[in-house]
Motif scaffolding. Structure first.
Motif, PDB file in Angstrom:
ATOM      1  N   HIS A  87       0.847  -1.190   0.000  1.00  0.00           N
ATOM      2  CA  HIS A  87       0.000   0.000   0.000  1.00  0.00           C
ATOM      3  C   HIS A  87       0.883   1.241   0.000  1.00  0.00           C
ATOM      4  O   HIS A  87       1.976   1.253   0.583  1.00  0.00           O
ATOM      5  CB  HIS A  87      -0.906  -0.007   1.236  1.00  0.00           C
ATOM      6  CG  HIS A  87      -2.000   1.012   1.188  1.00  0.00           C
ATOM      7  ND1 HIS A  87      -1.802   2.347   1.466  1.00  0.00           N
ATOM      8  CD2 HIS A  87      -3.322   0.885   0.885  1.00  0.00           C
ATOM      9  CE1 HIS A  87      -2.935   3.004   1.342  1.00  0.00           C
ATOM     10  NE2 HIS A  87      -3.877   2.138   0.996  1.00  0.00           N
ATOM     11  N   ALA A  88       0.407   2.299  -0.659  1.00  0.00           N
ATOM     12  CA  ALA A  88       1.194   3.529  -0.761  1.00  0.00           C
ATOM     13  C   ALA A  88       1.540   4.112   0.604  1.00  0.00           C
ATOM     14  O   ALA A  88       2.644   4.632   0.807  1.00  0.00           O
ATOM     15  CB  ALA A  88       0.434   4.563  -1.591  1.00  0.00           C
ATOM     16  N   ALA A  89       0.610   4.016   1.559  1.00  0.00           N
ATOM     17  CA  ALA A  89       0.869   4.545   2.907  1.00  0.00           C
ATOM     18  C   ALA A  89       1.995   3.772   3.589  1.00  0.00           C
ATOM     19  O   ALA A  89       2.805   4.355   4.314  1.00  0.00           O
ATOM     20  CB  ALA A  89      -0.398   4.485   3.747  1.00  0.00           C
ATOM     21  N   ASP A  90       2.068   2.454   3.330  1.00  0.00           N
ATOM     22  CA  ASP A  90       3.144   1.650   3.907  1.00  0.00           C
ATOM     23  C   ASP A  90       4.488   1.996   3.273  1.00  0.00           C
ATOM     24  O   ASP A  90       5.512   2.065   3.955  1.00  0.00           O
ATOM     25  CB  ASP A  90       2.849   0.157   3.717  1.00  0.00           C
ATOM     26  CG  ASP A  90       1.623  -0.292   4.497  1.00  0.00           C
ATOM     27  OD1 ASP A  90       1.323   0.348   5.520  1.00  0.00           O
ATOM     28  OD2 ASP A  90       0.973  -1.258   4.086  1.00  0.00           O
ATOM     29  N   ILE A  91       4.479   2.222   1.964  1.00  0.00           N
ATOM     30  CA  ILE A  91       5.711   2.618   1.276  1.00  0.00           C
ATOM     31  C   ILE A  91       6.203   3.952   1.817  1.00  0.00           C
ATOM     32  O   ILE A  91       7.408   4.142   2.063  1.00  0.00           O
ATOM     33  CB  ILE A  91       5.481   2.707  -0.253  1.00  0.00           C
ATOM     34  CG1 ILE A  91       5.110   1.343  -0.826  1.00  0.00           C
ATOM     35  CG2 ILE A  91       6.736   3.248  -0.952  1.00  0.00           C
ATOM     36  CD1 ILE A  91       4.749   1.361  -2.292  1.00  0.00           C
ATOM     37  N   ALA A  92       5.276   4.899   2.019  1.00  0.00           N
ATOM     38  CA  ALA A  92       5.640   6.217   2.548  1.00  0.00           C
ATOM     39  C   ALA A  92       6.290   6.091   3.919  1.00  0.00           C
ATOM     40  O   ALA A  92       7.277   6.773   4.219  1.00  0.00           O
ATOM     41  CB  ALA A  92       4.400   7.114   2.629  1.00  0.00           C
ATOM     42  N   GLU A  93       5.760   5.199   4.756  1.00  0.00           N
ATOM     43  CA  GLU A  93       6.315   5.019   6.096  1.00  0.00           C
ATOM     44  C   GLU A  93       7.701   4.380   6.033  1.00  0.00           C
ATOM     45  O   GLU A  93       8.591   4.736   6.809  1.00  0.00           O
ATOM     46  CB  GLU A  93       5.372   4.160   6.942  1.00  0.00           C
ATOM     47  CG  GLU A  93       5.726   4.146   8.415  1.00  0.00           C
ATOM     48  CD  GLU A  93       4.659   3.501   9.265  1.00  0.00           C
ATOM     49  OE1 GLU A  93       4.871   3.373  10.485  1.00  0.00           O
ATOM     50  OE2 GLU A  93       3.604   3.108   8.717  1.00  0.00           O
ATOM     51  N   VAL A  94       7.885   3.449   5.105  1.00  0.00           N
ATOM     52  CA  VAL A  94       9.196   2.824   4.932  1.00  0.00           C
ATOM     53  C   VAL A  94      10.207   3.856   4.440  1.00  0.00           C
ATOM     54  O   VAL A  94      11.351   3.904   4.920  1.00  0.00           O
ATOM     55  CB  VAL A  94       9.108   1.644   3.940  1.00  0.00           C
ATOM     56  CG1 VAL A  94      10.509   1.177   3.523  1.00  0.00           C
ATOM     57  CG2 VAL A  94       8.336   0.478   4.559  1.00  0.00           C
ATOM     58  N   LEU A  95       9.810   4.704   3.495  1.00  0.00           N
ATOM     59  CA  LEU A  95      10.709   5.727   2.955  1.00  0.00           C
ATOM     60  C   LEU A  95      11.235   6.652   4.047  1.00  0.00           C
ATOM     61  O   LEU A  95      12.393   7.070   4.022  1.00  0.00           O
ATOM     62  CB  LEU A  95       9.986   6.554   1.882  1.00  0.00           C
ATOM     63  CG  LEU A  95       9.750   5.881   0.527  1.00  0.00           C
ATOM     64  CD1 LEU A  95       8.942   6.797  -0.380  1.00  0.00           C
ATOM     65  CD2 LEU A  95      11.065   5.506  -0.137  1.00  0.00           C
ATOM     66  N   GLU A  96      10.378   6.981   5.013  1.00  0.00           N
ATOM     67  CA  GLU A  96      10.778   7.878   6.098  1.00  0.00           C
ATOM     68  C   GLU A  96      11.946   7.320   6.913  1.00  0.00           C
ATOM     69  O   GLU A  96      12.678   8.078   7.550  1.00  0.00           O
ATOM     70  CB  GLU A  96       9.595   8.130   7.044  1.00  0.00           C
ATOM     71  CG  GLU A  96       8.494   8.986   6.443  1.00  0.00           C
ATOM     72  CD  GLU A  96       7.336   9.169   7.409  1.00  0.00           C
ATOM     73  OE1 GLU A  96       7.448   8.674   8.557  1.00  0.00           O
ATOM     74  OE2 GLU A  96       6.338   9.791   7.026  1.00  0.00           O
ATOM     75  N   ASN A  97      12.123   6.000   6.873  1.00  0.00           N
ATOM     76  CA  ASN A  97      13.151   5.358   7.685  1.00  0.00           C
ATOM     77  C   ASN A  97      14.369   4.928   6.867  1.00  0.00           C
ATOM     78  O   ASN A  97      15.215   4.181   7.351  1.00  0.00           O
ATOM     79  CB  ASN A  97      12.549   4.146   8.403  1.00  0.00           C
ATOM     80  CG  ASN A  97      11.556   4.532   9.467  1.00  0.00           C
ATOM     81  OD1 ASN A  97      11.907   4.753  10.610  1.00  0.00           O
ATOM     82  ND2 ASN A  97      10.283   4.650   9.082  1.00  0.00           N
TER      83      ASN A  97
END
Length: 456
Positions: A33-43
């Motif tokens: 999901h795009a929201a999960d990808i966004a959270e991974v990118l932050e880290n």
């Protein structure tokens, strides 16, 4: 996303990056999901973020851009080709673009707007003109509008042409020849109507609208109250300017709730870590947010010390009184904070209107009276057991009851007064309430002790 799932995603992405398995990583990301990808990118490190983002399809990349914060949005766009920037920005909804741009410097805003086509650029610039926190800033211009003199057949054909770029098609907004909003039609109603009927014969003229200058919190309340999927935004001449959809309302509710919680704690939303990248900025924002309320608390403490100095003779005559000071002030602070929390919440949800103000005040004072009776009885009994002096027990018990009743009253009245004078009731924060109640509690306690001990 649960914490375990997040670490699973992050670990998998980092492993595939280290092994240079770009194709496998691309497939893995497309299933996320795009929201999960966004959270991974932050880290991830900046260079890893750019690498991962570059592996996404245009559709998935657009969805991720809508999920990330403004700073990441700006960084990821910089390393894309001109064509890629144009494609992704064209696919993004206007309100999401405005949301990202609003937190960037104006020079950077203009750089990004330059990649939009003329019509989209004009719309985004118009939305940025509206004051932050208003309906105008939160709305999108990607909606479907039809003229009232259209036939149902022509309206459906218009819908087919506009729908791919619209944020929602469940409502079709009906305008007259000068774009004034005159009605609305649901998609279902349009489809089941005869093709030769004109739109004005089937439209619903009972409209729920908001003004471009309305506060976004009021907009969220309107959508919640009437269970709308979207609400039209009009100007003072009733010209349709845009719509606000339910997903934006959810963001508004989260933003407003976060803001109120921070205010109530005597701080601000600027302490959220993702707002700044450097430790210095985070520390500075935290200091600036918390210091004013702490200074107020210091002055409150000095006033409390002054009150104690005035009753020094009473304390010297019976030092046992000092034992119960923390208990009295602590209980009063708790009761006051509870009452103010309930009152602020009722104000925010419009429960307190008209006679609701009087009912709320009576309710909280009554609660203070009854919990005061129970707690004061328990404290008086405990004081009697500890000191074997019924005078002290009586003083502490009566003071506890009076203090808790007063605390409930203050915790209710302060937010109501703030609302009356046009100040956000959430500013009636815990430090303000507890400091006020400490002053009144100590005054009640030692005044009562002075009178009763003197009589004895």
């Amino acid at each position: 996303m649960g914490l375990l799932m997040f670490y699973e995603y992050l670990s998998k992405v980092e492993t595939l990056l280290e092994e240079n398995k770009d194709l496998e990583l691309h497939v893995y990301l497309e299933d996320m999901h795009a929201a999960d990808i966004a959270e991974v990118l932050e880290n991830l490190e900046d260079d890893q973020q750019i690498q991962v983002f570059g592996l996404l399809s245009d559709e998935k990349a657009t969805e991720v851009l809508e999920e990330i914060n403004s700073e990441q949005f700006s960084i990821l766009l910089k390393d894309l080709t001109y064509e890629k920037k144009v494609t992704l920005l064209e696919n993004m909804s206007q309100d999401d673009i405005v949301d990202k741009l609003s937190e960037l410097p104006e020079s950077r805003q203009q750089e990004i707007i330059a990649f939009l086509d003329y019509e989209d650029a004009a719309d985004v610039k118009e939305l940025l003109v509206y004051e932050e926190g208003t309906a105008g800033r939160s709305m999108t211009k990607d909606y479907v509008s039809i003229r009232k003199d259209y036939s149902v057949y022509y309206a459906i054909e218009t819908l087919r042409a506009i729908a791919p770029d619209a944020e929602t098609i469940y409502y079709l907004y009906v305008t007259d020849e000068i774009d004034r909003l005159v009605g609305v039609i649901s998609l279902r109603e349009l489809i089941i109507s005869p093709p030769n009927r004109t739109v004005d014969t089937i439209m619903n003229e009972n409209l729920i609208t908001v003004n471009v200058n309305d506060d976004q919190e009021d907009v969220a309340k309107v959508v919640s109250k009437y269970d709308l999927l979207a609400v039209p935004v009009v100007d003072n001449d009733n010209i349709l300017r845009g719509i606000i959809t339910i997903d934006d309302v959810l963001d508004i509710l989260e933003e407003e709730a976060t803001e109120d919680i921070f205010k109530f704690a005597g701080t601000s939303e600027y302490e959220i870590y993702e707002n700044d990248t450097t430790l210095f900025k985070r520390v500075r924002n935290s200091v600036m947010s918390r210091l004013p309320w702490l200074i107020i608390t210091i002055f409150g403490g000095l006033l409390s010390a002054r009150i104690l100095a005035n009753f020094q003779g009473t304390i010297s005559a019976n030092a046992t009184l000092a034992m119960f000071m923390p208990l009295l002030t602590g209980m009063g602070g708790n009761v006051g904070t509870q009452s103010s929390t309930i009152t602020v919440r009722n104000i925010a949800t419009h429960v307190i209107e008209g006679t609701g103000i009087f009912r709320t005040l009576i309710h909280e004072i009554s609660v203070g009276l009854f919990v005061g009776i129970v707690c004061s009885t328990m404290v008086a009994f405990a004081a009697m057991m500890m000191q074997a002096d019924y005078h002290i027990a009586l003083i502490v018990g009566i003071a506890m009851w009076a203090n808790m009743t007063t605390a409930a009253t203050i915790g209710t009245i302060v937010p109501l007064v703030f609302k009356k004078i046009g100040v956000d009731p959430a500013v009636a924060s815990a430090p303000f309430i507890t400091t006020t109640i400490d002053l009144t509690g100590l005054t009640i306690y030692f005044s009562l002790a002075t009178i009763m001990i003197t009589k004895v």
